[in-house]
Scaffold this motif. Structure first.
Motif, short mmCIF file in Angstrom:
data_model
loop_
_atom_site.label_atom_id
_atom_site.label_comp_id
_atom_site.label_asym_id
_atom_site.label_seq_id
_atom_site.Cartn_x
_atom_site.Cartn_y
_atom_site.Cartn_z
N SER A 1 -49.46 -21.93 1.30
CA SER A 1 -49.79 -20.61 1.85
C SER A 1 -50.48 -19.71 0.83
O SER A 1 -51.19 -18.77 1.21
N HIS A 2 -50.25 -19.96 -0.47
CA HIS A 2 -50.81 -19.14 -1.56
C HIS A 2 -50.42 -17.67 -1.42
O HIS A 2 -51.17 -16.78 -1.84
N MET A 3 -49.25 -17.41 -0.85
CA MET A 3 -48.80 -16.03 -0.63
C MET A 3 -47.63 -15.64 -1.51
O MET A 3 -47.18 -14.49 -1.45
N PHE A 4 -47.12 -16.58 -2.30
CA PHE A 4 -45.94 -16.32 -3.12
C PHE A 4 -46.20 -16.80 -4.55
O PHE A 4 -47.11 -17.60 -4.79
N THR A 5 -45.38 -16.33 -5.46
CA THR A 5 -45.50 -16.75 -6.85
C THR A 5 -44.22 -17.45 -7.30
O THR A 5 -43.18 -17.33 -6.66
N ASP A 6 -44.35 -18.19 -8.39
CA ASP A 6 -43.19 -18.79 -9.07
C ASP A 6 -42.34 -19.65 -8.13
O ASP A 6 -41.12 -19.63 -8.16
N ALA A 7 -42.99 -20.43 -7.26
CA ALA A 7 -42.24 -21.29 -6.33
C ALA A 7 -41.56 -22.41 -7.09
O ALA A 7 -42.13 -22.99 -8.01
N ARG A 8 -40.33 -22.69 -6.71
CA ARG A 8 -39.60 -23.79 -7.32
C ARG A 8 -38.65 -24.41 -6.30
O ARG A 8 -38.35 -23.81 -5.27
N MET A 9 -38.18 -25.60 -6.62
CA MET A 9 -37.34 -26.35 -5.69
C MET A 9 -36.12 -26.89 -6.43
O MET A 9 -36.22 -27.32 -7.58
N GLN A 10 -34.99 -26.86 -5.76
CA GLN A 10 -33.74 -27.39 -6.32
C GLN A 10 -33.03 -28.20 -5.25
O GLN A 10 -33.04 -27.82 -4.07
N GLN A 11 -32.42 -29.31 -5.66
CA GLN A 11 -31.74 -30.16 -4.69
C GLN A 11 -30.27 -30.35 -5.04
O GLN A 11 -29.88 -30.36 -6.21
N GLY B 1 -19.46 -51.71 10.97
CA GLY B 1 -18.07 -51.54 10.54
C GLY B 1 -17.41 -50.26 10.98
O GLY B 1 -16.26 -50.00 10.63
N GLY B 2 -18.15 -49.43 11.74
CA GLY B 2 -17.53 -48.24 12.32
C GLY B 2 -17.65 -46.97 11.50
O GLY B 2 -17.25 -45.90 11.96
N THR B 3 -18.21 -47.07 10.28
CA THR B 3 -18.35 -45.88 9.43
C THR B 3 -19.69 -45.91 8.71
O THR B 3 -20.10 -46.95 8.18
N LEU B 4 -20.36 -44.77 8.70
CA LEU B 4 -21.58 -44.58 7.92
C LEU B 4 -21.30 -43.52 6.86
O LEU B 4 -20.57 -42.56 7.12
N THR B 5 -21.90 -43.67 5.70
CA THR B 5 -21.80 -42.62 4.68
C THR B 5 -23.17 -41.98 4.52
O THR B 5 -24.13 -42.63 4.09
N LEU B 6 -23.24 -40.71 4.93
CA LEU B 6 -24.50 -40.00 4.80
C LEU B 6 -24.76 -39.62 3.35
O LEU B 6 -23.85 -39.22 2.62
N ASP B 7 -26.01 -39.76 2.94
CA ASP B 7 -26.48 -39.21 1.67
C ASP B 7 -27.12 -37.88 2.04
O ASP B 7 -28.29 -37.82 2.42
N LEU B 8 -26.33 -36.83 1.97
CA LEU B 8 -26.75 -35.51 2.45
C LEU B 8 -27.47 -34.79 1.33
O LEU B 8 -26.88 -34.45 0.30
N ARG B 9 -28.76 -34.57 1.51
CA ARG B 9 -29.59 -33.92 0.50
C ARG B 9 -29.95 -32.52 0.99
O ARG B 9 -30.59 -32.35 2.03
N THR B 10 -29.51 -31.52 0.25
CA THR B 10 -29.84 -30.13 0.57
C THR B 10 -30.93 -29.67 -0.38
O THR B 10 -30.76 -29.71 -1.60
N THR B 11 -32.05 -29.26 0.18
CA THR B 11 -33.19 -28.82 -0.63
C THR B 11 -33.35 -27.31 -0.49
O THR B 11 -33.42 -26.79 0.62
N LEU B 12 -33.42 -26.63 -1.61
CA LEU B 12 -33.61 -25.18 -1.66
C LEU B 12 -34.98 -24.88 -2.25
O LEU B 12 -35.29 -25.33 -3.36
#
Length: 247
Positions: free
Chosen positions: A170-180, A225-236
């Motif tokens: 968008s080129h409308m913001f400065t200092d963009a960063r990402m954290q997981q 086997g009746g169970t799944l383990t999610l790899d839950l990734r939260t991105t900020l």
């Protein structure tokens, strides 16, 4: 965003909460406690819990009255605006933090960044965050992916970092960063299917496809086997409104 209204209670019960560290990261990036916070598409309050922890006066924008009702009960100290982000008028001078959890893609891609920038105070912070539901076991991931492809190859999540790249483009913001943030979440068959029933692509699919999907995914989980383990990734994704800020 109104697609979720009729499953508001299910959404509130089955969607996993966000890590507490998200609030800490927003405050650290802001540099101090903001004077005010607003949230786009607050829903039943999953992201609101994070933003409320910042401790500033909070405005929640939610277009669906059913979800807004749940939100008022959950976070009574928040001011709830029942309407769309486009209908909402920001306070004079803008807000210190504008948050959005999992709802950014429901906004008009041609105007969401400019509206967000205009809603922020000079130097104010845009904070976008959401989950991506992967699987800890590659065999489980392949089995679920194969099942979904057999139903509709278009049923795919966007990349975890898509909001960051959207803000950058968008080129409308400065200092963009990402954290997981990562965590594992084991789910048995019925809780996993309940979670699937809250996903947007599922809710917007034809009823027959939804039913076939639940039956197929149920068989897959049973076979694994009746169970799944999610790899839950939260991105900020964090970015700053540079208007009026000295370089």
């Amino acid at each position: 965003m109104n697609v979720f209204g009729h499953v508001a209670a299910l959404y509130e019960r089955e969607r996993p909460a966000y890590p507490a560290g998200v609030a800490d990261a927003i405050v650290a990036y802001h540099g101090s406690g903001p004077a005010s916070v607003a949230e786009i598409g607050a829903g039943t309050g999953k992201g609101t819990e994070v933003l409320a922890a910042i401790g500033a006066p909070l405005i929640c924008i939610e277009p669906d009255p059913r979800k807004a009702g749940l939100l008022k009960d959950k976070v009574p100290r928040a001011e709830v605006y029942t309407g769309t982000f486009e209908q909402w008028t920001p306070p004079p001078g803008g807000v210190g933090v504008l948050g959005c959890a999992m709802a950014w893609h429901w906004l008009d891609p041609h105007t969401r960044s400019s509206r967000a920038r205009d809603a922020l105070a000079p130097g104010g912070v845009l904070a976008l965050f959401g989950h991506r539901y992967g699987f800890a076991d590659a065999r489980h991931a392949a089995a679920i992916r194969s099942a979904l492809d057999s139903l509709d190859p278009a049923l795919r999540e966007p990349p975890a970092d898509w909001m960051y790249h959207d803000v950058m483009a968008s080129h409308m913001f400065t200092d963009a960063r990402m954290q997981q943030f990562h965590r594992h979440l084991p789910l048995t068959r019925d809780p996993y299917l309940a979670l699937v029933r809250t996903f947007g692509p599922f809710l917007t699919a034809p009823p027959q496809l939804r039913q076939r999907g639940l039956e197929l995914l149920g068989r897959v989980v049973d076979d694994l086997g009746g169970t799944l383990t999610l790899d839950l990734r939260t991105t900020l994704t964090l970015a700053r409104n540079g208007a009026g800020v000295m370089a």
